[in-house]
Write a protein that holds these residues in place. Structure first.
Motif, PDB file in Angstrom:
ATOM      1  N   SER A 326       1.081  -1.275   0.013  1.00  0.00           N
ATOM      2  CA  SER A 326      -0.092  -0.054   0.104  1.00  0.00           C
ATOM      3  C   SER A 326       0.830   1.112   0.030  1.00  0.00           C
ATOM      4  O   SER A 326       0.187   2.465  -0.463  1.00  0.00           O
ATOM      5  CB  SER A 326      -0.914  -0.035   1.023  1.00  0.00           C
ATOM      6  OG  SER A 326      -0.070  -0.044   2.282  1.00  0.00           O
ATOM      7  N   SER A 331      -2.384   8.190  -6.420  1.00  0.00           N
ATOM      8  CA  SER A 331      -3.439   8.391  -6.976  1.00  0.00           C
ATOM      9  C   SER A 331      -3.701   8.246  -8.552  1.00  0.00           C
ATOM     10  O   SER A 331      -4.996   8.302  -8.993  1.00  0.00           O
ATOM     11  CB  SER A 331      -4.087   9.855  -6.613  1.00  0.00           C
ATOM     12  OG  SER A 331      -3.004  10.878  -7.040  1.00  0.00           O
ATOM     13  N   ASP A 335      -7.268   1.736 -12.689  1.00  0.00           N
ATOM     14  CA  ASP A 335      -8.596   0.808 -11.925  1.00  0.00           C
ATOM     15  C   ASP A 335      -7.834  -0.493 -12.141  1.00  0.00           C
ATOM     16  O   ASP A 335      -7.942  -1.438 -11.269  1.00  0.00           O
ATOM     17  CB  ASP A 335      -9.669   0.570 -12.568  1.00  0.00           C
ATOM     18  CG  ASP A 335     -10.626   2.166 -12.480  1.00  0.00           C
ATOM     19  OD1 ASP A 335      -9.887   2.842 -11.315  1.00  0.00           O
ATOM     20  OD2 ASP A 335     -11.587   2.464 -12.902  1.00  0.00           O
ATOM     21  N   GLU A 350      -8.407  -6.416   4.604  1.00  0.00           N
ATOM     22  CA  GLU A 350      -8.519  -5.565   5.739  1.00  0.00           C
ATOM     23  C   GLU A 350      -7.436  -5.562   6.622  1.00  0.00           C
ATOM     24  O   GLU A 350      -7.130  -4.412   7.046  1.00  0.00           O
ATOM     25  CB  GLU A 350      -9.861  -6.065   6.323  1.00  0.00           C
ATOM     26  CG  GLU A 350     -10.509  -5.320   7.443  1.00  0.00           C
ATOM     27  CD  GLU A 350     -11.665  -5.816   8.110  1.00  0.00           C
ATOM     28  OE1 GLU A 350     -12.168  -5.332   8.808  1.00  0.00           O
ATOM     29  OE2 GLU A 350     -12.161  -6.812   7.332  1.00  0.00           O
ATOM     30  N   ALA A 376      -6.374   5.671   2.817  1.00  0.00           N
ATOM     31  CA  ALA A 376      -7.773   5.710   2.718  1.00  0.00           C
ATOM     32  C   ALA A 376      -8.177   5.830   1.476  1.00  0.00           C
ATOM     33  O   ALA A 376      -9.249   5.419   1.070  1.00  0.00           O
ATOM     34  CB  ALA A 376      -8.096   7.215   3.502  1.00  0.00           C
ATOM     35  N   GLU A 377      -7.597   6.476   0.509  1.00  0.00           N
ATOM     36  CA  GLU A 377      -7.808   6.327  -0.862  1.00  0.00           C
ATOM     37  C   GLU A 377      -7.692   4.938  -1.329  1.00  0.00           C
ATOM     38  O   GLU A 377      -8.681   4.724  -2.309  1.00  0.00           O
ATOM     39  CB  GLU A 377      -6.783   7.456  -1.638  1.00  0.00           C
ATOM     40  CG  GLU A 377      -6.981   8.845  -1.438  1.00  0.00           C
ATOM     41  CD  GLU A 377      -6.276   9.879  -2.141  1.00  0.00           C
ATOM     42  OE1 GLU A 377      -5.360   9.357  -2.960  1.00  0.00           O
ATOM     43  OE2 GLU A 377      -6.315  10.960  -2.044  1.00  0.00           O
ATOM     44  N   GLU A 379      -8.081   2.289   0.183  1.00  0.00           N
ATOM     45  CA  GLU A 379      -9.287   1.655   0.479  1.00  0.00           C
ATOM     46  C   GLU A 379     -10.649   1.800  -0.136  1.00  0.00           C
ATOM     47  O   GLU A 379     -11.074   0.822  -0.476  1.00  0.00           O
ATOM     48  CB  GLU A 379      -9.506   1.758   2.105  1.00  0.00           C
ATOM     49  CG  GLU A 379     -10.378   0.860   2.637  1.00  0.00           C
ATOM     50  CD  GLU A 379     -10.541   1.010   4.267  1.00  0.00           C
ATOM     51  OE1 GLU A 379     -10.776   0.226   4.943  1.00  0.00           O
ATOM     52  OE2 GLU A 379     -10.160   1.949   4.776  1.00  0.00           O
ATOM     53  N   ALA A 380     -10.786   3.140  -0.392  1.00  0.00           N
ATOM     54  CA  ALA A 380     -12.046   3.516  -1.062  1.00  0.00           C
ATOM     55  C   ALA A 380     -11.994   3.027  -2.429  1.00  0.00           C
ATOM     56  O   ALA A 380     -13.123   2.453  -2.772  1.00  0.00           O
ATOM     57  CB  ALA A 380     -12.292   5.061  -1.043  1.00  0.00           C
ATOM     58  N   ARG A 381     -10.966   3.144  -3.170  1.00  0.00           N
ATOM     59  CA  ARG A 381     -10.997   2.715  -4.503  1.00  0.00           C
ATOM     60  C   ARG A 381     -11.386   0.902  -4.600  1.00  0.00           C
ATOM     61  O   ARG A 381     -11.914   0.613  -5.506  1.00  0.00           O
ATOM     62  CB  ARG A 381      -9.682   3.106  -5.329  1.00  0.00           C
ATOM     63  CG  ARG A 381      -9.657   4.302  -5.632  1.00  0.00           C
ATOM     64  CD  ARG A 381      -8.564   4.744  -6.526  1.00  0.00           C
ATOM     65  NE  ARG A 381      -8.540   4.209  -7.739  1.00  0.00           N
ATOM     66  CZ  ARG A 381      -7.609   4.288  -8.671  1.00  0.00           C
ATOM     67  NH1 ARG A 381      -6.687   4.939  -8.275  1.00  0.00           N
ATOM     68  NH2 ARG A 381      -8.012   3.782 -10.046  1.00  0.00           N
ATOM     69  N   CYS A 382     -10.487   0.274  -3.655  1.00  0.00           N
ATOM     70  CA  CYS A 382     -10.828  -1.003  -3.531  1.00  0.00           C
ATOM     71  C   CYS A 382     -12.323  -1.382  -3.377  1.00  0.00           C
ATOM     72  O   CYS A 382     -12.950  -2.220  -3.994  1.00  0.00           O
ATOM     73  CB  CYS A 382     -10.069  -1.739  -2.371  1.00  0.00           C
ATOM     74  SG  CYS A 382      -8.325  -1.971  -2.837  1.00  0.00           S
ATOM     75  N   GLN A 383     -13.050  -0.618  -2.413  1.00  0.00           N
ATOM     76  CA  GLN A 383     -14.398  -0.893  -2.117  1.00  0.00           C
ATOM     77  C   GLN A 383     -15.123  -0.499  -3.217  1.00  0.00           C
ATOM     78  O   GLN A 383     -16.175  -1.345  -3.434  1.00  0.00           O
ATOM     79  CB  GLN A 383     -14.789   0.122  -0.779  1.00  0.00           C
ATOM     80  CG  GLN A 383     -14.046  -0.423   0.743  1.00  0.00           C
ATOM     81  CD  GLN A 383     -14.339   0.605   1.578  1.00  0.00           C
ATOM     82  OE1 GLN A 383     -14.902   1.559   1.358  1.00  0.00           O
ATOM     83  NE2 GLN A 383     -14.167   0.110   2.745  1.00  0.00           N
ATOM     84  N   GLN A 384     -15.004   0.414  -3.943  1.00  0.00           N
ATOM     85  CA  GLN A 384     -15.629   0.719  -5.171  1.00  0.00           C
ATOM     86  C   GLN A 384     -15.644  -0.247  -6.265  1.00  0.00           C
ATOM     87  O   GLN A 384     -16.702  -0.907  -6.834  1.00  0.00           O
ATOM     88  CB  GLN A 384     -15.137   2.124  -5.805  1.00  0.00           C
ATOM     89  CG  GLN A 384     -15.826   2.495  -7.020  1.00  0.00           C
ATOM     90  CD  GLN A 384     -15.173   3.924  -7.709  1.00  0.00           C
ATOM     91  OE1 GLN A 384     -14.206   4.109  -7.253  1.00  0.00           O
ATOM     92  NE2 GLN A 384     -15.801   4.288  -8.885  1.00  0.00           N
TER      93      GLN A 384
END
Length: 483
Positions: A326, A331, A335, A350, A376-377, A379-384
């Motif tokens: 990570s 940024s 994808d 996680e 945080a970024e 993690e957010a992209r992974c979730q999306q």
């Protein structure tokens, strides 16, 4: 049902003593919750088994009848009843010698620490505190019963247990007890890996694992628990001299920064174990190239030596191997790059992100801020992306059998590169996983390109061999001319 009342009744009727002892009494005095009950009696194992049956338990089992312990369960409550005994480990032996006794005082005198040498009569409620354990509870200290050298000679594991109790209860080690541990630390080498493992895990999941691990170093115990960590305090991470810049200090900070879950805490403890072996200095800067790979190999060896279960070994090793991933995120990752990250880390994502956050330690607040934002970024992209599709199940639109039929070729190693190529296109969003028609076109183009490259390489190789042969044939003529 009053479990203690029922047990007290049947033992009293049979003419035997029975007392609540050890951690059960200690935690009751501290007002701490406890589930299982430890009892001591002058009855021998056959009588214990017979009397427990009369108390109508849900089940009875022998934990170690030869060591005097019989277990039972009552509506989910575990009960262990042990005959008064003396127990000791002969020099350089991992097998204890046990002698049954008839006197409560002798039983309490052989216990490890004063806070565990308190008994309570379960019939009357009377507290029996022969070694002033309640006083040590009030002083919040761990003190060996009687002569600490004798206690640790009886069972060297007690030295680890002293540290474990201190961090579990937030107590201090009494000075004489601590001094004796330092002088006897080497006896820990005679204790089995399984027993050491159990105490180590309890230390790392305690409320203050950082203090526990630091104590193992300070008391000289770590050399006999995980010797691979011994170079950490002397391994600096940069040349500024700032706090948390040696590997041990950094590791303790990370350890305290993850939740009290065994796998995560072990990964935090071992995540930089490879740094001392990989340290190098270039242009005045310290580097640890590939320390995660070296650390992963070391982690597997350490945990296997400690007889940790294979599932935990695999997960902790994976987290150590991937803990730098990570940090590479920016940024501008596509994808497809994020999808590859998701697939690589799998079910460990996680835990890995939790470890990554804890691993951001610096004396510069802005560096910490930037690191937290980066994680945080990611993690957010992974979730999306996971929300849009099951990334981990993405695959080539064409399987091996379909490729064999498409090219009319026999099975062989040629299939894997084609499938990998098609999968890469799926991950990059350039090919739909269900679009077999387009996949067939792309597979043919890829295979044609592979053939052209192979032919080109073969031609270059042949031309090189001809050239070498020509040079070799002309050498004697040239030599003759020179002569």
């Amino acid at each position: 049902m009053d479990v203690l009342g029922s047990i007290a009744t049947v033992f009293d009727r049979a003419g035997f003593e029975i007392f609540l002892v050890g951690g059960s009494v200690r935690d009751r005095l501290l007002g701490r919750p406890f589930e299982d009950l430890d009892l001591a009696t002058n009855a021998r194992p056959p009588d214990i088994k017979r009397l427990l049956k009369q108390a109508k338990p849900d089940g009875i089992y022998e934990i170690g009848a030869k060591f005097g312990t019989i277990g039972a369960t009552f509506a989910g409550t575990g009960v262990e009843v042990t005959t008064y005994r003396k127990e000791w480990y002969p020099t350089e032996s991992r097998k204890p010698e046990v002698e049954f006794g008839d006197d409560l005082r002798e039983d309490l005198a052989r216990r490890d620490f004063t806070v565990n040498a308190i008994a309570q009569n379960i019939s009357t409620g009377t507290i029996i505190d022969l070694f002033r354990g309640a006083s040590d509870l009030a002083r919040r200290r761990i003190k060996a019963v009687g002569n600490p050298s004798e206690r640790f000679a009886e069972d060297p594991l007690r030295m680890l247990r002293a540290v474990r109790l201190a961090v579990q209860l937030d107590f201090d080690l009494e000075q004489r007890t601590a001094r004796t541990i330092r002088g006897n630390a080497g006896r820990l080498q005679y204790i089995s890996a399984e027993r050491i493992r159990d105490e180590l895990v309890k230390i790392v999941v305690s409320p203050r694992p950082d203090l526990g691990i630091a104590a193992l170093f300070e008391l000289g115990l770590m050399r006999f628990v995980i010797p691979e960590l011994m170079d950490m305090p002397a391994t600096e991470q940069d040349t500024t001299g700032h706090k948390h810049k040696d590997v041990l200090a950094h590791t303790l900070q990370v350890l305290a920064g993850v939740p009290a879950e065994p796998t995560l805490r072990l990964a935090a403890l071992l995540h930089d174990v490879g740094k001392p072996k990989t340290k190098s200095i270039r242009n005045g800067r310290i580097h640890f190239y590939r320390h995660e790979d070296v650390g992963a190999r070391m982690t597997r060896e350490i945990l296997q030596r400690l007889r940790v279960d294979s599932a935990t070994v695999n997960e902790v090793t994976k987290l150590v191997a991937l803990h730098m991933r990570s940090n590479l995120y920016t940024s501008d990752w596509s994808d497809g790059a994020v999808r590859r990250f998701i697939r690589e880390v799998g079910d460990s994502r996680e835990r890995l992100l939790i470890l990554s956050r804890a691993d951001i330690t610096s004396y510069r607040p802005r560096r910490i801020e930037a690191g937290l934002v980066r994680v945080a970024e990611l993690e957010a992209r992974c979730q999306q992306l996971v929300g849009e599709a099951d990334v981990e199940r993405m695959d080539s639109p064409l399987d091996g059998n379909e490729l064999i039929e498409l090219f009319g070729r026999a099975p062989g190693p040629w299939i894997r590169p084609v499938k990998d190529y098609l999968l890469e296109l799926v991950l990059d969003g350039e090919l739909d996983q269900d679009d077999k028609e387009q996949a067939a076109i792309l597979a043919r183009e890829f295979q044609a390109g592979m053939s052209e490259r192979a032919n080109g390489e073969a031609k270059s190789s042949i031309e090189g061999e001809i050239s070498a042969a020509s040079d070799g044939a002309g050498a004697p003529v040239e030599n003759a001319r020179r002569s």
